[in-house]
Write a protein that holds these residues in place. Structure first.
Motif, PDB file in Angstrom:
ATOM      1  N   ARG A 137       1.388  -1.359  -0.384  1.00 15.77           N
ATOM      2  CA  ARG A 137      -0.067  -0.180   0.168  1.00 15.77           C
ATOM      3  C   ARG A 137       1.005   1.111   0.156  1.00 15.77           C
ATOM      4  O   ARG A 137       1.803   1.516   0.738  1.00 15.77           O
ATOM      5  N   ILE A 138       1.102   1.954  -0.935  1.00 13.13           N
ATOM      6  CA  ILE A 138       1.729   3.661  -1.131  1.00 13.13           C
ATOM      7  C   ILE A 138       0.325   4.964  -0.879  1.00 13.13           C
ATOM      8  O   ILE A 138      -0.452   4.553  -1.435  1.00 13.13           O
ATOM      9  N   GLU A 139       1.455   5.052   0.295  1.00 12.98           N
ATOM     10  CA  GLU A 139       0.112   6.594   0.535  1.00 12.98           C
ATOM     11  C   GLU A 139       0.016   7.516  -0.237  1.00 12.98           C
ATOM     12  O   GLU A 139       1.513   7.650  -1.238  1.00 12.98           O
TER      13      GLU A 139
ATOM     14  N   GLY B 120       1.105  11.089  -2.422  1.00 17.50           N
ATOM     15  CA  GLY B 120       2.504  11.604  -1.832  1.00 17.50           C
ATOM     16  C   GLY B 120       3.436  11.393  -1.440  1.00 17.50           C
ATOM     17  O   GLY B 120       4.855  11.642  -0.999  1.00 17.50           O
ATOM     18  N   THR B 121       4.128   9.962  -1.971  1.00 22.26           N
ATOM     19  CA  THR B 121       4.977   9.166  -1.185  1.00 22.26           C
ATOM     20  C   THR B 121       6.128   8.974  -2.338  1.00 22.26           C
ATOM     21  O   THR B 121       4.858   9.367  -3.557  1.00 22.26           O
ATOM     22  N   ALA B 122       7.071   9.424  -2.197  1.00 26.89           N
ATOM     23  CA  ALA B 122       8.201  10.405  -3.605  1.00 26.89           C
ATOM     24  C   ALA B 122       9.158   8.639  -3.397  1.00 26.89           C
ATOM     25  O   ALA B 122       9.624   7.494  -2.029  1.00 26.89           O
ATOM     26  N   ILE B 123       9.613   8.125  -4.507  1.00 26.44           N
ATOM     27  CA  ILE B 123       9.945   6.523  -4.702  1.00 26.44           C
ATOM     28  C   ILE B 123      10.621   6.875  -5.790  1.00 26.44           C
ATOM     29  O   ILE B 123      10.967   7.534  -7.236  1.00 26.44           O
ATOM     30  N   ALA B 124      11.852   6.539  -5.840  1.00 29.61           N
ATOM     31  CA  ALA B 124      13.250   6.073  -6.342  1.00 29.61           C
ATOM     32  C   ALA B 124      13.414   5.525  -6.837  1.00 29.61           C
ATOM     33  O   ALA B 124      13.766   3.741  -6.854  1.00 29.61           O
ATOM     34  N   VAL B 125      13.152   5.159  -9.106  1.00 27.10           N
ATOM     35  CA  VAL B 125      13.377   3.583  -9.155  1.00 27.10           C
ATOM     36  C   VAL B 125      14.885   3.597  -9.956  1.00 27.10           C
ATOM     37  O   VAL B 125      15.048   3.918 -10.734  1.00 27.10           O
ATOM     38  N   TYR B 126      15.315   2.791  -9.423  1.00 28.93           N
ATOM     39  CA  TYR B 126      16.689   1.941 -10.225  1.00 28.93           C
ATOM     40  C   TYR B 126      16.238   0.866 -10.547  1.00 28.93           C
ATOM     41  O   TYR B 126      16.468  -0.182 -10.623  1.00 28.93           O
TER      42      TYR B 126
ATOM     43  N   LYS C 236       2.874   9.128  -5.734  1.00 22.39           N
ATOM     44  CA  LYS C 236       2.355   8.465  -5.827  1.00 22.39           C
ATOM     45  C   LYS C 236       1.044  10.158  -5.959  1.00 22.39           C
ATOM     46  O   LYS C 236       0.759  10.682  -5.052  1.00 22.39           O
ATOM     47  N   ALA C 237       0.411  10.327  -6.715  1.00 23.25           N
ATOM     48  CA  ALA C 237      -1.318  11.297  -6.508  1.00 23.25           C
ATOM     49  C   ALA C 237      -2.283  10.009  -6.425  1.00 23.25           C
ATOM     50  O   ALA C 237      -1.623   9.022  -6.254  1.00 23.25           O
TER      51      ALA C 237
ATOM     52  N   ALA D  35       0.270   6.870 -16.947  1.00 26.84           N
ATOM     53  CA  ALA D  35      -0.720   5.864 -15.838  1.00 26.84           C
ATOM     54  C   ALA D  35      -2.125   5.606 -15.842  1.00 26.84           C
ATOM     55  O   ALA D  35      -2.894   6.360 -16.092  1.00 26.84           O
ATOM     56  N   PRO D  36      -2.684   4.392 -15.195  1.00 29.51           N
ATOM     57  CA  PRO D  36      -3.469   3.994 -15.076  1.00 29.51           C
ATOM     58  C   PRO D  36      -3.928   4.978 -13.379  1.00 29.51           C
ATOM     59  O   PRO D  36      -3.544   5.246 -12.350  1.00 29.51           O
ATOM     60  N   ALA D  37      -5.274   5.069 -13.227  1.00 29.60           N
ATOM     61  CA  ALA D  37      -6.156   4.860 -12.946  1.00 29.60           C
ATOM     62  C   ALA D  37      -5.509   4.171 -11.052  1.00 29.60           C
ATOM     63  O   ALA D  37      -5.164   3.365 -11.168  1.00 29.60           O
ATOM     64  N   SER D  38      -6.474   5.034  -9.829  1.00 34.33           N
ATOM     65  CA  SER D  38      -5.155   4.662  -8.752  1.00 34.33           C
ATOM     66  C   SER D  38      -4.429   3.075  -8.709  1.00 34.33           C
ATOM     67  O   SER D  38      -5.777   2.164  -8.423  1.00 34.33           O
ATOM     68  N   ALA D  39      -3.197   1.854  -8.047  1.00 37.07           N
ATOM     69  CA  ALA D  39      -2.946   1.081  -8.798  1.00 37.07           C
ATOM     70  C   ALA D  39      -3.850  -0.017  -7.334  1.00 37.07           C
ATOM     71  O   ALA D  39      -3.669  -1.124  -7.235  1.00 37.07           O
ATOM     72  N   GLU D  40      -4.147   0.960  -5.810  1.00 35.44           N
ATOM     73  CA  GLU D  40      -4.345  -0.010  -5.120  1.00 35.44           C
ATOM     74  C   GLU D  40      -5.377   0.600  -4.583  1.00 35.44           C
ATOM     75  O   GLU D  40      -6.093   0.980  -3.165  1.00 35.44           O
TER      76      GLU D  40
END
Length: 411
Positions: A13-15, A17-23, A37-38, A227-232
């Motif tokens: 579950r991702i709230e 506003g969460t910032a994720i760095a993809v490596y 995450k928007a 991007a699709p609508a909220s994935a979760e």
């Protein structure tokens, strides 16, 4: 990167506003991007970074160069006959396999069988890491540049998501933790992460949902992505999610784990119950095709948090006095699949009741995974640095690990 984030969101579950760095470290290229995450998907922040000609194939070549230096390059490459060229092709395959095996083993032996020489070269994980360390540092620096371009500091990143087959190299996770200080997450099959995320997006489209447009920074590395609508949006409890929930008229669950290399048919989509005792449980448990044996996929980062497990394991295994007991009687590694045989006394293992927790000897038991079935059990997961034994303990329904209830077995 959006596809990678979608797959991650199907597991955790991702709230907003969460910032994720993809490596993303694959076979031929490296890419890094920062996403937030928007409410209606993910947006890419700042300028994605990339190293166009750096990937696993370069590390294969580095291993081959090590072998050539050890044996003598003139000896290996001085013969231009068809037999010699064929032998060199086989040697390069052996170098690649050795590199991959060092993600789980501490050393590898590379056979050298050419018309001029029949020998073998031993390569330890430490030697391999020293060879590739400078290039891995380059990728970490590129990731940091991407973070800075988004107007963020590393402290603002909630998690670094590792994607691509080369991200399985233990040094990658180790250096990123040291250089960024941020939590690291990696799926058990990082080569499939982007494909699985794209499949989730396809399900959104096929179900008739209108994907939300996401504004991306212009970049020669990363094309514009929708991007699709909220994935979760309708995901279950945060400890376990089999993927984004389909609409009422849809029944498939698309994000079940990819089959291991040993599977000949896709695994059953049956999902395990959430693990009650572990803060970072495995994402899923499935039956291995044709054998009825479960296979666990444990990712690094959030799923395999290496704690002061040696001391805790000693407390666990030395407590004594418990009537209930679980014992590993054998454990083997075959084609990246660990199979463990065990016995239990004084306890009934059943869904919703007491379970068994499996963990490495240098991990905290709470970072392991719980099983509610019989013996044997098969699974795939990354062996942490320094681990030599698989351990078992009883995990009562109360959620507390039962001290002195298990043992460890060297693999």
């Amino acid at each position: 990167p959006v596809a990678a984030a979608l797959h991650y969101a199907s597991q955790e579950r991702i709230e907003t506003g969460t910032a994720i760095a993809v490596y993303d470290f694959g076979g031929g290229t490296f890419d890094a991007a920062v996403l937030r995450k928007a409410a209606d998907g993910f947006e890419i922040l700042g300028q994605p970074e990339g190293i166009e000609r750096l990937g696993g194939i370069d590390f294969d070549e580095a291993v081959f160069a090590h072998v050539a230096e050890t044996i003598g390059r003139a000896v290996l490459e001085g013969d231009a006959s068809p037999a010699a060229r064929s032998a060199l092709m086989r040697l390069r395959d052996e170098c690649r396999e050795a590199k991959e095996s060092l993600s789980s083993d501490t050393e590898a032996t590379i056979p050298v069988m050419t018309p001029a020489v029949q020998s073998e070269v031993r390569l330890t994980r430490g030697e391999f890491e020293e060879i590739v360390r400078p290039r891995v540092r380059e990728t970490a620096a590129a990731l940091e540049r991407s973070v800075r371009s988004a107007g963020l500091s590393l402290e603002d990143i909630d998690r670094v998501l590792l994607v691509g087959g080369s991200s399985r190299i233990p040094l990658v996770g180790q250096l990123l933790r040291e250089m960024t200080g941020r939590p690291i997450s990696r799926d058990s099959h990082p080569k499939h992460t982007i494909a699985l995320g794209a499949a989730l997006f396809a399900l959104e489209v096929a179900s008739g949902r209108q994907p939300a447009n996401v504004v991306l920074a212009s970049s020669p590395v990363t094309p514009n992505v929708v991007a699709p609508a909220s994935a979760e949006a309708s995901a279950p409890e945060p400890v376990l999610s089999a993927g984004t929930s389909a609409p009422a008229t849809q029944t498939p669950e698309p994000a079940s784990p990819a089959p291991s290399p040993t599977a000949s048919v896709p695994p059953s989509p049956t999902m395990a119950k959430p693990v009650a005792i572990a803060p970072n449980p495995p994402k899923s448990v499935t039956a291995e095709p044709g054998r009825g044996i479960p296979r666990w996929a444990w990712g690094a980062g959030g799923l395999l948090v290496v704690l002061a497990g040696v001391a805790l394991g000693a407390v666990l295994l030395g407590g004594g006095g418990a009537k209930a007991e679980a014992r590993i009687t054998d454990a083997k590694l075959t084609n990246d699949v660990y199979t463990v045989w065990f016995e239990t006394d004084g306890v009934t293992i059943e869904d919703g009741g007491d379970g068994l927790v499996f963990f490495w000897d240098n991990e905290s038991p709470e970072s392991g995974a719980t099983w509610w079935g019989g013996s044997p059990v098969s699974f795939t997961f990354e062996r942490p640095l320094g681990a030599t034994k698989i351990c078992i303990a009883i995990a009562p329904e109360t959620g507390q690990i039962e001290e002195g209830s298990g043992n460890c077995w060297k693999v």
